[in-house]
Scaffold this active site. Structure first.
Site, PDB file in Angstrom:
ATOM      1  N   TYR A 192       0.946  -1.048  -0.032  1.00 51.62           N
ATOM      2  CA  TYR A 192      -0.450  -0.167   0.091  1.00 51.62           C
ATOM      3  C   TYR A 192       0.804   1.460  -0.019  1.00 51.62           C
ATOM      4  O   TYR A 192       1.872   1.480   0.855  1.00 51.62           O
ATOM      5  CB  TYR A 192      -0.242  -0.085   1.628  1.00 51.62           C
ATOM      6  N   GLU A 245      -3.619   7.269  -3.817  1.00 47.21           N
ATOM      7  CA  GLU A 245      -3.119   6.543  -3.115  1.00 47.21           C
ATOM      8  C   GLU A 245      -3.417   4.799  -3.959  1.00 47.21           C
ATOM      9  O   GLU A 245      -4.232   4.823  -5.025  1.00 47.21           O
ATOM     10  CB  GLU A 245      -4.369   5.824  -2.269  1.00 47.21           C
TER      11      GLU A 245
END
Ligand code: GDP
Ligand code: MN
Length: 386
Positions: A109, A197
């Site tokens: 991530y 993101e």
């Protein structure tokens, strides 16, 4: 403002962030050509909607032959996708991204956001990327690496290296990681982003780092200086009511409660919602009608509020500072005249010409409860909205 995954990925590749090969389609007829052009033996069909959690909602489907891709596209196109992040109606799927399937070794991530507490643009990174990142963040927050960037400096290679090290990335990967993070940071800074993101950022079997997903939220207040980003707006993904409201310069947000609120000023609107909650009710919406309200705007606000699904009552709370309360009262009466009154309504007016305004309302032929005191007004509307 949100944009679609495919649009964000275009920005990614313009900023040296590696993405899988993909083709956007909006018609099943385009599928076989797309698969042929993409090559490969597996494909991932991805619903383009403005919400995360698509994987969990059946909006990301791995297919092993062209026929399967066609069937999947047929099924998804034109339907509504419901995910853990949408409401019960979901969002319309008008476009699909067909991507070459990847052989994934690990899912990371990587994101950037403005951390208001530290007042820094902050890098968030984790070795535990993928669909359960929220769970990782809440149950094992130590697995999320946080790195605040000094606002007087820019993100530099050493910073990237130190984050790559914390992620245990070997040298070859660290280099790719640095390139990815610097690309993200560049988009963040140059486009006035509030959140960017990549989840998952994958390490493939061939040891390349690929951005498999992408999410970007832009700061609405800065959109005026990004014509290119504004072009990417897709209103089919946005709340119809909130859009309509925007055209009337009303700040409107639908909520789940039963009491509609019409208030001038965002702070007063928040306080009004708090008081409703405090006295056992729940607001159906947030609405700031703004300072120089007109009868037209008040009418539009009435219309929007009265069509909320669970609505049972309406509280109007206006502080007449610049605007005169008697004019507001006239506006309310005109609005009722125009759109009708189907709900119990309590109006609290305070400030310039409040007494005249309240008198106009109580004299009218409509059943309007008037109040000068906000607490009493909140108690009254909660009582009436059962
Ligand atoms: P989200 O659920 O809306 O965040 O959608 P994502 O684009 O992140 O996709 C959800 C999940 O699908 C990812 O976490 C991956 O595990 C998986 N996925 C996406 N693309 C591929 C792919 O090319 N190959 C494989 N095997 N899995 C994929
Ligand atoms: Mn994702």
């Amino acid at each position: 403002m949100h944009i679609h995954e495919y649009q964000a990925k275009t920005l990614f590749s313009q900023n040296n962030i590696k993405i899988p090969k993909s083709i956007l389609i909006s018609n099943t007829k385009e599928v076989s050509n797309a698969c042929l052009e993409l090559g490969g033996s597996t494909w991932v069909v991805k619903a383009q909607v403005h919400a995360g959690g698509r994987g969990k909602g059946g909006g990301v489907i791995l297919c092993r032959c062209v026929k399967e891709v066609e069937n999947t596209c047929e099924k998804l196109l034109g339907s509504q996708l419901i995910t853990p992040q949408t409401d019960v109606n979901g969002l319309p799927i008008n476009q699909l991204l067909i991507e070459v399937g990847q052989n994934i070794k690990q899912e990371l991530y990587l994101g950037l956001l403005v951390d208001r507490q530290t007042q820094k643009i902050t890098v968030l990174a984790s070795t535990e990327g993928g669909m359960d990142i929220e769970k990782v963040a809440s149950e094992t927050p130590n697995k999320i690496i946080k790195f605040g960037i000094d606002p007087l400096n820019i993100l530099n290679k050493q910073d990237c290296n130190s984050i790559a090290k914390q992620l245990n990335l070997a040298n070859a990967l660290a280099k790719q990681f640095n390139q990815t993070l610097l690309g993200l940071y560049n988009i963040f800074i140059t486009k006035d982003v509030s959140l960017i993101e990549i989840n998952p950022l994958v390490i493939t079997a061939k040891n390349t780092l690929l951005a498999l997903d992408s999410k970007i939220d832009f700061d609405d207040n800065a959109l005026y200086r990004h014509e290119d980003i504004m072009q990417l707006r897709d209103i089919s993904q946005e709340d119809k009511k909130e859009n309509e409201a925007r055209q009337y310069q009303l700040n409107y947000i639908s909520l789940n409660g039963t009491i509609g609120c019409m208030v001038n000023g965002a702070g007063l609107a928040m306080a009004t919602m708090d008081l409703i909650e405090h006295h056992g009710g729940s607001p159906a919406n947030f609405l700031d009608v703004g300072g120089g309200t007109t009868a037209d705007r008040v009418a539009k606000a009435f219309e929007l509020i009265q069509t909320e699904i669970n609505i049972k009552g309406l509280l109007v709370n206006i502080f007449g500072g610049i605007v005169r309360c008697d004019l507001i009262a006239e506006g309310i009466l005109q609005a009722i005249e125009k759109v009708g009154l189907i709900l119990p309504i309590v109006v609290r007016l305070e400030g310039t010409n409040a007494a005249q305004g309240l008198a106009l309302l109580s004299k009218s032929k409509y059943n309007i409860y008037t109040e000068k005191n906000l607490t009493q007004a909140a108690i009254k509307i909660v009582e009436l909205s059962v």
